[in-house]
Design a protein around this motif. Sequence first.
Motif, PDB file in Angstrom:
ATOM      1  N   ARG A 152      47.454  39.840  38.302  1.00 29.90           N
ATOM      2  CA  ARG A 152      47.628  38.602  37.529  1.00 29.90           C
ATOM      3  C   ARG A 152      48.430  38.791  36.246  1.00 29.90           C
ATOM      4  NH1 ARG A 152      46.833  33.913  37.928  1.00 29.90           N
ATOM      5  NH2 ARG A 152      45.708  34.133  39.895  1.00 29.90           N
TER       6      ARG A 152
ATOM      7  N   GLY B 102      40.538  37.216  43.013  1.00 33.56           N
ATOM      8  CA  GLY B 102      41.847  37.370  43.651  1.00 33.56           C
ATOM      9  C   GLY B 102      41.914  38.496  44.667  1.00 33.56           C
TER      10      GLY B 102
ATOM     11  N   SER C  32      44.704  34.141  45.077  1.00 36.89           N
ATOM     12  CA  SER C  32      45.784  34.936  44.464  1.00 36.89           C
ATOM     13  C   SER C  32      47.106  34.805  45.217  1.00 36.89           C
ATOM     14  CB  SER C  32      45.372  36.405  44.387  1.00 36.89           C
ATOM     15  OG  SER C  32      44.862  36.827  45.632  1.00 36.89           O
TER      16      SER C  32
END
Length: 437
Positions: A245, A267, A62
């Motif tokens: 995200r 992530g 991430s």
Amino acid sequence: MATTTDVAAPKETLYEREARSVSKLAHLRFFPLAVTGGKGATLRGDDGRILIDFSASWGAASLGHSHPAIRSAVDAALRDQAGASYLSSANLPAIELAEMLLDLGPARATGRVWLGHSGSDANETTSRVVRAVTGRPGILAFEGAYHGGTSGSMAFSGHPSQQEARSQHLTLVPYPTSSAESTLRVIDDAIARKPDYFGAFFIEPIQSDGGMLVPPPGFFEAVQRRCRDNGILLVSDEVKVGIGRTGVLHAFQNFGIEPDVLVLGKGLGGGLPISAVIGPEWLMNDRAGFSFQTLHGNPVCAAAAAAVLRTIDREKLLSNASKVGYCLKESLNELAARQPAIAEVRGVGLALGIELRNEALPGVTARELTARVVYRAFQLGLVVYYVGVNSNVIEITPPLNISHEEAMRGVEIIERAIEEVVSREIDLDGYQQFDGW
Ligand SMILES: Cc1ncc(COP(=O)(O)O)c(C=O)c1O
């Protein structure tokens, strides 16, 4: 004078060396990528090429690669290591992470946090604990949903790659495409036929491995109403599309709902293995010694996850995901308008999908077209894979800190790859060796 013995043998590639030692069981390969390093949103191949990473290892990296915040958190946790597990002892990084997740989590789920290694073990634990505590064995989920690769998480997944382990207690409902009504009728029928049977409804706010599908407006709110009316826990599996995200911290926030249980992974650890289940105390504290693996809650991965959460805040990565994601989607939509091989561009923030169709290349299936495009994109310098129940959706889940410039360069490569494949301009020898999925 050179003799034949002086001629150096061609250097073995990492890919060739891997083939002699590493099992294929976990492979999901699309092209011969072997990585020797990475920085930010780029990877370095063993041929020395710098590649733009539009996958982030399926969303796990991430913060991109080699982020200093993760390096120093891991280094600090290892310098004075508080054990290697939280099973039989408490440790500060795991507690701090749990506290942060409770502060940031949905109010309904705010109770206790379970820590695991992967999205699979987190979803498996959730389904087991829901069944054990509520006494309701049934699970509702969507066709095409991917909830994990262990038997217990495959048991309630609807992705075609996971049929082998499906539970008899799983009821799969069709994913709503244009209209929500028919799916809601199926849900209503299933609940009416078996009252008090379903303990949980697992959703992915955006169904990623099923093809980056976004539900129609109002659909999840209608699902949530049905769950609340019938004592069914709404579980938001945000393993792939959570933790910033979509431009907000939790993906469910895009849809005006609030789950009872939130599942995080990928992530969250920024490349280290850690997952989390956040749920109400009555569920998460009902019993001890129920779901554990030795290294769960280890301080090193917990420290990395806390660093990810702090970095998202400090570096304003929600805003970056939303801005760069918006520009990416705009550019891809412009590309779709001039490229008939693209059926649709969809998604939110940095969770985007490009669905390809086969009209562009007669005699070639959409799956094969997609396999060729990602292979060619790799040759041109971009790492991107595909998903979808028909394996024809290019998935874009880059690091949250990808720059605008890198994102636009990636779009140029995708455009060129599609054009060259469709016009049969290049000889793509080799892509057939890669099974994808
Ligand atoms: C929505 C979702 N849930 C769970 C998983 C499983 O996560 P992992 O492979 O880390 O176990 C995935 C993996 O792709 C996923 O996309």
